[in-house]
Design a protein around this motif. Sequence first.
Motif, short mmCIF file in Angstrom:
data_model
loop_
_atom_site.label_atom_id
_atom_site.label_comp_id
_atom_site.label_asym_id
_atom_site.label_seq_id
_atom_site.Cartn_x
_atom_site.Cartn_y
_atom_site.Cartn_z
N LEU A 160 -8.99 5.52 2.48
CA LEU A 160 -7.99 6.55 3.24
C LEU A 160 -8.41 7.99 2.97
O LEU A 160 -9.14 8.46 2.02
CB LEU A 160 -6.57 6.23 2.58
N THR A 161 -7.91 8.93 3.87
CA THR A 161 -8.35 10.21 3.95
C THR A 161 -7.05 10.93 3.59
O THR A 161 -6.08 10.28 3.67
CB THR A 161 -8.85 10.69 5.49
N GLY A 162 -6.95 12.21 3.45
CA GLY A 162 -5.74 13.08 3.07
C GLY A 162 -4.99 12.87 4.45
O GLY A 162 -3.63 12.77 4.27
N ASN A 163 -5.51 12.91 5.57
CA ASN A 163 -4.62 13.01 6.86
C ASN A 163 -4.08 11.27 6.81
O ASN A 163 -2.90 11.26 7.23
CB ASN A 163 -5.40 13.04 8.31
N ARG B 197 -2.62 15.35 -6.27
CA ARG B 197 -2.48 15.64 -4.75
C ARG B 197 -3.00 14.38 -3.70
O ARG B 197 -3.61 13.66 -4.31
CB ARG B 197 -3.41 16.78 -4.61
N ALA B 198 -2.76 14.70 -2.40
CA ALA B 198 -3.06 13.59 -1.55
C ALA B 198 -4.75 13.36 -1.57
O ALA B 198 -5.11 12.31 -1.82
CB ALA B 198 -2.49 13.55 -0.27
N SER C 122 -11.59 17.26 -1.09
CA SER C 122 -12.07 17.72 -2.04
C SER C 122 -10.79 17.39 -3.24
O SER C 122 -9.61 17.59 -2.95
CB SER C 122 -12.37 19.35 -2.21
N ASN C 123 -11.19 17.32 -4.52
CA ASN C 123 -10.29 17.66 -5.57
C ASN C 123 -10.10 18.86 -6.21
O ASN C 123 -11.00 19.55 -6.01
CB ASN C 123 -10.67 16.83 -6.74
N LEU D 8 0.82 -1.25 0.01
CA LEU D 8 0.07 -0.08 -0.01
C LEU D 8 1.06 1.24 -0.12
O LEU D 8 0.78 2.22 -0.74
CB LEU D 8 -0.84 0.12 1.22
N ASP D 9 1.73 1.15 0.91
CA ASP D 9 2.62 2.36 1.00
C ASP D 9 3.48 2.68 -0.17
O ASP D 9 3.60 3.74 -0.67
CB ASP D 9 3.65 2.30 2.21
N ARG D 10 3.91 1.59 -1.03
CA ARG D 10 4.71 1.92 -2.00
C ARG D 10 3.90 2.11 -3.09
O ARG D 10 4.36 3.16 -4.06
CB ARG D 10 5.60 0.54 -2.53
N ALA D 11 2.84 1.79 -3.38
CA ALA D 11 1.85 2.03 -4.38
C ALA D 11 1.45 3.48 -4.44
O ALA D 11 1.42 4.24 -5.27
CB ALA D 11 0.71 1.24 -4.61
N LEU D 12 1.21 3.89 -3.21
CA LEU D 12 0.82 5.29 -2.93
C LEU D 12 1.90 6.38 -3.42
O LEU D 12 1.78 7.27 -3.84
CB LEU D 12 0.27 5.36 -1.56
N ILE D 13 2.98 5.81 -2.85
CA ILE D 13 4.26 6.87 -2.67
C ILE D 13 4.59 7.09 -4.16
O ILE D 13 5.03 7.84 -4.96
CB ILE D 13 5.33 6.68 -1.93
#
Length: 337
Positions: free
Chosen positions: A247-250, A144-145, A199-200, A130-135
Amino acid sequence: MSTVEDPIAYFLEDMAYHGRSQRTRDAYERVLRRFEASLDDDPDLGSISHRDCLAWLSELRGDAAESTVASYASYLHRFYAYMNEVGVFDENPMTLVMEELDEQITTDPNRRDISVPEMKAFVKSVGHPLDRALIVLLLKSGIRAGEACNLDLRDVHIPDAPVPAGPIRPQLSGRPNSLFVSQHPQRGDKTNGERRVTSNKRKRDTVIPIDAELRQVLIDWLAIRPDPRSAAEPLFVSTERNWGQRLTGNDIHHLVTSHTRDQGWYESGAGAGENVTPHYFRHFFTTHLRDRTGDRGIVKYLRGDVATDVIDTYTHNWGDRVREVYERNIYSLLDES
């Protein structure tokens, strides 16, 4: 150009019709009225030139932080872009101004400078799928996040991905290995059957190529992705205490900074120019891809912050232009070289 007695009031009324909050409308009114007051006694907002806008922003720099000036410029740009689109004004004088501001976003001499080899070593240290895919997604797309949070499976077209077959966005039809990022989800909106909390912020819908490296890390993630709690099928869901929840932005900020802190790239209390956050990844993408391509237009398109004439030029020639230039120039983050 149609005649409107008070263009600012017209714009604010339309914002209300579009569901924008009173707080947002008040903020726009403060900025736009301040701009109006800086002009002649009887200003014609529809006849303002880009030099008038530049002069006002230059005056602001004497009393306001650069981030405040950029925010005011953004408000003025959105006002003129909307009024031009609905036919009240003949043109948007802020288009040229914003292009110059965009050029300045990567020139902060105090910002941490991370090379591609350094970023590659960092990505290699990230083990969780998960971490690798997101990064890798943030680094290779510039999104943006919050935009990553709002992605659903329908927004990703990866043939043979290990997920149940389902409908994809019409915009992805005939475009395998592509990602669709919408301009529309806003906080509180119900999109794809789910109310969104983030929001986008992009100005236009964007189709972004997925290269071989991003494709692989997304497939690795999808192979172990928990069943989501939402029927919207969010792309990124929690693997921790909020198992299966979008997942949220935070969440994404915490995920990224937990790794950059370990790398020595994040310290509580340090400034934005020193700390590496999801927003820094957007800066990294912009800087390195623009340097490699020499093509401002394509990078602006991928970032989602381009004018209509630019985006129309590139989307009408997708296969021969955006994807070709992107795939030829995007940096590698996973190979062993």
